[in-house]
Design an enzyme around this catalytic site. Structure first.
Site, PDB file in Angstrom:
ATOM      1  N   HIS A   9      -4.647 -72.516  65.364  1.00  0.00           N
ATOM      2  CA  HIS A   9      -4.962 -71.184  65.810  1.00  0.00           C
ATOM      3  C   HIS A   9      -4.119 -70.029  65.110  1.00  0.00           C
ATOM      4  O   HIS A   9      -2.606 -69.603  64.620  1.00  0.00           O
ATOM      5  CB  HIS A   9      -3.640 -70.463  67.481  1.00  0.00           C
ATOM      6  CG  HIS A   9      -4.390 -69.134  68.006  1.00  0.00           C
ATOM      7  ND1 HIS A   9      -4.551 -69.273  69.571  1.00  0.00           N
ATOM      8  CD2 HIS A   9      -4.922 -67.945  67.596  1.00  0.00           C
ATOM      9  CE1 HIS A   9      -4.884 -67.898  69.833  1.00  0.00           C
ATOM     10  NE2 HIS A   9      -4.558 -67.206  68.266  1.00  0.00           N
ATOM     11  N   HIS A  11      -5.368 -66.272  62.159  1.00  0.00           N
ATOM     12  CA  HIS A  11      -6.529 -65.225  61.946  1.00  0.00           C
ATOM     13  C   HIS A  11      -6.159 -64.981  60.960  1.00  0.00           C
ATOM     14  O   HIS A  11      -5.235 -64.272  60.171  1.00  0.00           O
ATOM     15  CB  HIS A  11      -6.687 -63.943  62.943  1.00  0.00           C
ATOM     16  CG  HIS A  11      -6.942 -64.369  64.439  1.00  0.00           C
ATOM     17  ND1 HIS A  11      -7.581 -64.238  64.585  1.00  0.00           N
ATOM     18  CD2 HIS A  11      -5.486 -64.779  65.105  1.00  0.00           C
ATOM     19  CE1 HIS A  11      -7.766 -64.489  66.217  1.00  0.00           C
ATOM     20  NE2 HIS A  11      -7.026 -64.984  67.332  1.00  0.00           N
ATOM     21  N   HIS A 189      -9.647 -66.863  73.048  1.00  0.00           N
ATOM     22  CA  HIS A 189      -8.638 -66.743  73.751  1.00  0.00           C
ATOM     23  C   HIS A 189      -9.148 -66.610  75.566  1.00  0.00           C
ATOM     24  O   HIS A 189     -10.114 -66.203  75.460  1.00  0.00           O
ATOM     25  CB  HIS A 189      -8.362 -65.863  72.721  1.00  0.00           C
ATOM     26  CG  HIS A 189      -7.898 -65.522  71.311  1.00  0.00           C
ATOM     27  ND1 HIS A 189      -8.753 -66.798  70.819  1.00  0.00           N
ATOM     28  CD2 HIS A 189      -7.159 -65.137  70.827  1.00  0.00           C
ATOM     29  CE1 HIS A 189      -8.126 -66.330  69.182  1.00  0.00           C
ATOM     30  NE2 HIS A 189      -7.003 -65.280  70.030  1.00  0.00           N
ATOM     31  N   GLU A 192      -4.472 -64.687  78.070  1.00  0.00           N
ATOM     32  CA  GLU A 192      -3.254 -64.251  76.326  1.00  0.00           C
ATOM     33  C   GLU A 192      -2.611 -63.142  77.591  1.00  0.00           C
ATOM     34  O   GLU A 192      -1.021 -62.754  78.501  1.00  0.00           O
ATOM     35  CB  GLU A 192      -4.078 -63.727  74.932  1.00  0.00           C
ATOM     36  CG  GLU A 192      -2.885 -63.087  74.211  1.00  0.00           C
ATOM     37  CD  GLU A 192      -3.019 -62.503  72.660  1.00  0.00           C
ATOM     38  OE1 GLU A 192      -4.424 -62.512  72.790  1.00  0.00           O
ATOM     39  OE2 GLU A 192      -2.249 -62.718  71.675  1.00  0.00           O
ATOM     40  N   ASP A 270      -1.022 -67.040  64.693  1.00  0.00           N
ATOM     41  CA  ASP A 270      -2.052 -65.686  64.787  1.00  0.00           C
ATOM     42  C   ASP A 270      -1.730 -65.154  64.052  1.00  0.00           C
ATOM     43  O   ASP A 270      -2.923 -65.411  63.372  1.00  0.00           O
ATOM     44  CB  ASP A 270      -1.064 -65.784  66.652  1.00  0.00           C
ATOM     45  CG  ASP A 270      -2.057 -64.888  67.593  1.00  0.00           C
ATOM     46  OD1 ASP A 270      -3.031 -65.431  66.946  1.00  0.00           O
ATOM     47  OD2 ASP A 270      -1.594 -64.392  68.506  1.00  0.00           O
TER      48      ASP A 270
HETATM   49  N1  ADE Z   1      -7.076 -60.583  66.914  1.00  0.00           N
HETATM   50  C1  ADE Z   1      -6.031 -61.058  65.998  1.00  0.00           C
HETATM   51  N2  ADE Z   1      -4.830 -61.402  66.825  1.00  0.00           N
HETATM   52  C2  ADE Z   1      -5.688 -61.403  68.375  1.00  0.00           C
HETATM   53  C3  ADE Z   1      -4.740 -61.933  69.429  1.00  0.00           C
HETATM   54  N3  ADE Z   1      -3.433 -62.396  68.928  1.00  0.00           N
HETATM   55  N4  ADE Z   1      -5.828 -61.787  70.261  1.00  0.00           N
HETATM   56  C4  ADE Z   1      -7.022 -61.256  70.208  1.00  0.00           C
HETATM   57  N5  ADE Z   1      -7.379 -60.855  68.969  1.00  0.00           N
HETATM   58  C5  ADE Z   1      -6.917 -61.191  67.992  1.00  0.00           C
HETATM   59 ZN    ZN Z   2      -5.298 -65.262  68.043  1.00  0.00          ZN
END
Ligand code: ADE
Ligand code: ZN
Length: 333
Positions: A9, A11, A189, A192, A270
């Site tokens: 996970h 980005h 996702h 969260e 993340d």
């Molecule tokens: N895009 C980048 N980080 C994110 C996250 N933690 N939650 C949702 N979208 C994202």
């Molecule tokens: Zn994320």
């Protein structure tokens, strides 16, 4: 040598460190509304997911050329490898770039150039996962999947990210069906900031194989039982949860309870440039704040390779799992 692990996970746009952001801004003639890297870092105080996303989308405006994406990914892979990452499944957000006039081919080819050298340069195997922005329309997601068709040999799966609340997984039923028909793996996702119901939808409507975050499953005992029974991996991001105020302090993180319940939990970073650390830093933080023992850390590492989208034919999963079993912790680790 750090504990071997997979990062599932991550980005890639969230690995943009202030120093690289300023260097790319200069190279590409982009004006950033911050005096310097210090002033930019001052802006890294988030009240929730949206307050982070606003800065995240603004700053990625410095990424223009394939070379920019290559340098971004290569810098991440070097840092990840230094923290024990042996396999990385990397998210990217094509719509955030195509909306600025950067073609999806520039993004994928730039990232792929770094990934092609990752084994040799950093000893890291890689996959790419293309995420749809859930606060954009389902039609835009479908158009993105269509635009990605020439690059699907480089893309392992699809994901769903950006502002969660008000954008349930069911909005993307058709595009996930189309992605499935193209042979793509599926994650999203969910949970969260959104409710446990979004996790159920991700499973039932989108057919995801892993849930990204899934933090709020703990509010629903029946859902936890199902995730345990079906061994659905959760890609948790503890430092992210604190920075985005999903939890108040790391000491409150439900990770120990999740492990005790038998959930297939993994620890990930993340958006490490924004949240105070890469995946090894997340491991160290949960060890310190939650008092996880060595065997629990080993379980997290084992889970990460079991949850990875690795082809069994390659033998990589077995090799990585053997590395985890053979790992000898150092004093103080
Ligand atoms: N895009 C980048 N980080 C994110 C996250 N933690 N939650 C949702 N979208 C994202
Ligand atoms: Zn994320």
């Amino acid at each position: 040598m750090p504990l071997p692990k997979a990062e599932l996970h991550l980005h890639i746009e969230g690995t943009l460190e202030p120093e690289l952001a300023f260097a790319l801004a200069e190279r590409n003639g982009v004006e950033l509304p911050y005096a310097d890297t210090e002033a930019l870092r001052e802006a890294y105080r988030f009240s929730d997911l949206q307050s982070f996303l606003d800065l995240y989308y603004e700053l990625m405006g410095v990424l223009h050329t394939a070379r920019d994406f290559t340098e971004l990914a290569d810098a991440y892979l070097a840092r990840a490898a230094a923290q024990g990452v042996r396999h990385a499944e990397i998210f990217f957000d094509p719509q955030a770039h195509t909306a600025r006039g950067v073609p999806i081919g520039t993004v994928v080819e730039g990232l792929a150039a770094a990934l092609d050298r990752a084994e040799e340069r950093h000893g890291v195997s890689t996959r790419l996962i293309m995420c749809f922005l859930r606060d954009e329309s389902a039609e835009s997601a479908m158009a993105t999947l269509e635009a990605a068709k020439p690059y699907l040999h480089r893309i392992t799966g699809v994901g769903l990210d950006s502002a969660e609340v008000g954008h349930p997984p069911s909005k993307f039923r058709e595009v996930y069906e189309a992605a499935s028909a193209l042979g793509l793996r599926k994650v999203a996702h969910a949970g969260e900031e959104g409710p446990p119901e979004y996790i159920r939808e991700a499973l039932d409507v989108l057919g995801v194989e892993r849930v990204d975050h899934g933090l709020r499953c703990m509010e629903d005992a029946e859902l936890v039982a199902r995730l345990v029974r079906d061994r659905v991996p959760l890609t948790l991001c503890p430092l992210s949860n604190v920075r985005l105020r999903a939890i108040d302090v790391l000491e409150d993180h439900p990770l120990p309870a999740m492990l005790a319940a038998g959930l297939v939990a993994t620890v990930n970073s993340d958006d490490p440039a924004y949240f105070g650390g890469y995946v090894g830093d997340n491991f160290a933080a949960v060890r310190g704040a939650l008092g996880l023992g060595r065997e629990q850390l080993r379980v997290l590492a084992r889970n990460s390779f079991e949850a990875a989208f690795l082809d069994d034919e390659e033998g990589l999963r077995a090799r990585y799992l053997a590395e985890v079993e053979a790992y000898e912790f150092e004093a103080g680790e």
